[in-house]
Design an enzyme around this catalytic site. Structure first.
Site, PDB file in Angstrom:
ATOM      1  CD  GLU A 289      -0.280 -11.369  -2.719  1.00 22.79           C
ATOM      2  OE1 GLU A 289      -0.828 -10.941  -3.738  1.00 22.79           O
ATOM      3  OE2 GLU A 289       0.736 -10.861  -2.221  1.00 22.79           O
TER       4      GLU A 289
ATOM      5  CG  ASP B  18      -1.001  -7.487  -1.659  1.00 14.87           C
ATOM      6  OD1 ASP B  18      -1.902  -6.938  -0.991  1.00 14.87           O
ATOM      7  OD2 ASP B  18      -1.234  -8.159  -2.665  1.00 14.87           O
TER       8      ASP B  18
ATOM      9  CG  ASP C 103      -2.038  -6.723  -5.694  1.00 15.07           C
ATOM     10  OD1 ASP C 103      -2.387  -5.809  -4.950  1.00 15.07           O
ATOM     11  OD2 ASP C 103      -1.414  -7.719  -5.295  1.00 15.07           O
ATOM     12  CE  LYS C 104      -4.522  -5.941  -2.850  1.00 18.28           C
ATOM     13  NZ  LYS C 104      -3.214  -5.210  -2.697  1.00 18.28           N
TER      14      LYS C 104
ATOM     15  CB  SER D 205       3.421 -12.082  -3.850  1.00 17.51           C
ATOM     16  OG  SER D 205       4.040 -10.995  -4.492  1.00 17.51           O
TER      17      SER D 205
END
Length: 553
Positions: A441, A78, A120-121, A467
């Site tokens: 984000e 990200d 994260d994802k 984020s």
């Protein structure tokens, strides 16, 4: 054994010949086959060392009598994708990760699986896949990055994004910016604050799908290697007992995870991800339920970016299990449910006591409710999400004129150009799951607001997301989104927006008759999409349902 589908009996002689081409012996053919799924890549600091973790997992599997089979899935960083077209593909990748793992583990039947994520994802994508295939499974992450250091000041990625705003406002020189750039991210691991990656790794431990220590042991610590090896051994015990993900991921386990989420002030993205995982597990969770848990769970940890305490500090005082033990002392957790290593209660009984500072006692919390709040109102009829644990007290209630932008780029240009003033409410729309597409984000605009010294007087609302590194009065996931005709599409410059986080309200102070007149003239912008982005926009649902695909609802 599931793997017998491709290795047992006369008719599987061709299959065995292919396995023998891999070097599998007749003796190994009789043993359980265990998938080892990593998100290793050279793109992401959190993943660059995952081969070392994977090697340790495979050693553990062999120690316990299994045969490991390794493959990698994709991952988006990200930080590298932030503030450009690439961020449209970050959340989108979650569904691809889940789909690709489902394909691999169905086409090549395995008896058990170890999942090795670190951002994260990727964590929720793997958890969703684990629910779908439902073979004995366990997770071990790559662990968090150490904080950066400049003099005596500890740093995280948040400091770098906020430094851009400080440099633009003239309060920091380019030389100072370059110095921070060299020091903020000192090595491998998921970015050092309680951002989304660390949030999800902590919650995977809290929900029972990983061993104690998964969320907090640093990436560079030898204890992380030992944990990986123990994880490889433990998956064989899960296989022996036939304990599967859907045995663990029950409504009670999700409640425990949400309690943990609220207590440690996790990223607002956890709302999207926990919701999506709950659908995959067959026990969907609503935003109303999440807020109910938040109202009754005190926040007892406050970590970067909300303050200068880091996840490594949390690890040093016992980590997630010690934090959970403090919640359990008030009867806030379900103890009698399974995890990948005994019951919740058995794990908590082994944990140390809260230190009272990094993990506060329940009689002295940072706040009496949780770190995340769900807001409702005419601007968010299906809900919106804010990380209230990182909002300054003076911004918990705020009203101000809207400054409306139809993309993140437009908003960033205005913020860095000095066009946003104290009291404003920045509105960024058409950045939702369908409208973006991909629900980008918004770390750059929120960090720029903070870096320019406006985080105590300016709010930002969006149908996109944030984020975990974001702090301030940043309200995301506004649903329905603008592209779906949500009220956020009807906001005009100068309209007054009222934010009341304690009372969970988000309203546009414009008469209904005026809004209906605006709606009659509104048309959704035409999107020129192709490839996966086009397919994603066609099938993704609202942020209020976790931005899952429509076939999951």
């Amino acid at each position: 054994m599931s793997s017998n589908l491709m290795k047992e009996g006369m008719s599987r002689a061709p299959h065995r010949s292919l396995l023998k081409a891999l070097g599998i012996t007749d003796n190994e053919m009789k043993r359980p086959f265990v998938a080892v799924i990593s998100s290793k890549s050279d793109f992401i600091p959190g993943h660059v060392h995952l081969d070392t973790i994977t090697d340790a997992v495979e050693a553990g599997i062999r120690n316990a009598g299994g045969v490991p089979f390794r493959f990698d899935t994709i991952g988006v960083c990200d930080g590298l994708a932030m503030n450009h077209k690439g961020m449209k593909y970050s959340l989108c990748s979650r569904e691809l990760i889940a789909d690709s793992i489902e394909v691999m583990l169905t086409a090549h039947p395995m008896d058990a699986a170890v999942f090795i994520p670190n951002c994260d994802k990727i964590v929720p994508g793997m958890l969703m896949a684990a629910c779908r295939v439902n073979i004995p499974s366990i997770f071990v992450s790559g662990g968090p990055m150490m904080p950066g250091l400049s003099g005596k000041r500890r740093l995280s990625l948040t400091d770098m994004f906020e430094a851009v705003g400080a440099c633009a406002s003239g309060s920091m020189s380019e030389n100072e910016l370059n110095e921070l750039e060299d020091k903020a991210c000192p090595g491998c691991g998921s970015c050092s604050g309680m951002f989304t990656a660390n949030s999800m790794n902590c919650l995977t431990e809290a929900i029972g799908m990983a061993l104690p220590g998964n969320g907090t042991i640093p990436a560079v610590d030898a204890a992380r290697i030992r944990l990986a090896k123990q994880t490889g051994e433990q998956v064989m015990k899960l296989l022996d007992k036939n304990i599967r993900p859907l045995d663990i991921l029950t409504p009670k386990a999700f409640e425990n995870a949400l309690r943990a989420d609220m207590a440690i002030g996790c990223s607002s993205n956890t709302v999207l991800h926990i919701t999506a995982i709950s659908y995959a597990a067959g026990c969907p969770i609503s935003l109303e339920y999440i807020d109910e848990i938040g109202r009754t769970t005190p926040q007892i940890c406050k970590l970067s970016p909300a303050c200068d305490v880091f996840i490594t500090d949390l690890n040093n005082v016992g980590g997630i299990q010690t934090m959970l033990k403090e919640l359990d002392s008030a009867g806030l957790l379900h103890r009698d449910i399974p995890t990948v290593s005994g019951t919740v209660g058995e794990r908590l009984d082994k944990a140390t006591q809260a230190d009272g500072e990094v993990i506060r006692r329940l009689d002295n919390p940072h706040r009496k409710d949780g770190g995340i709040a769900i807001l409702f109102g005419n601007l968010a009829k299906e809900g919106a999400v804010v990380k209230q644990g990182a909002v300054k007290p003076e911004m918990m209630v705020h009203s101000g004129p809207a400054r409306v932008f139809d993309s993140e780029e437009q908003a960033n240009e205005a913020i860095l150009g000095g066009k946003i003033k104290a009291g404003d409410v920045v509105v960024i729309r058409y950045e939702g799951p369908k409208g973006g597409p991909g629900m980008r984000e918004m770390l750059s605009p929120t960090a720029n607001i903070a870096g320019m010294g406006l985080d105590d007087s300016v709010a930002l609302i969006t149908d996109g997301r944030f984020s975990g590194a974001t702090r301030g009065a940043s309200i995301g996931h506004i649903s329905p989104e603008a592209a779906a005709g949500g009220v956020i599409a009807l906001v005009e410059d100068g309209d007054t927006i009222s934010i009341d986080i304690p009372n969970r309200k988000l309203n546009l102070l414009v008469e209904d008759s005026v809004l209906e007149k605006r709606r009659s003239a509104w048309k959704a912008p035409v999107q020129n999409l192709s490839g996966y982005a086009k397919r994603y926009a066609q099938h993704v649902t609202s942020g209020s349902t976790g931005a899952v695909f429509d076939d999951m609802l």
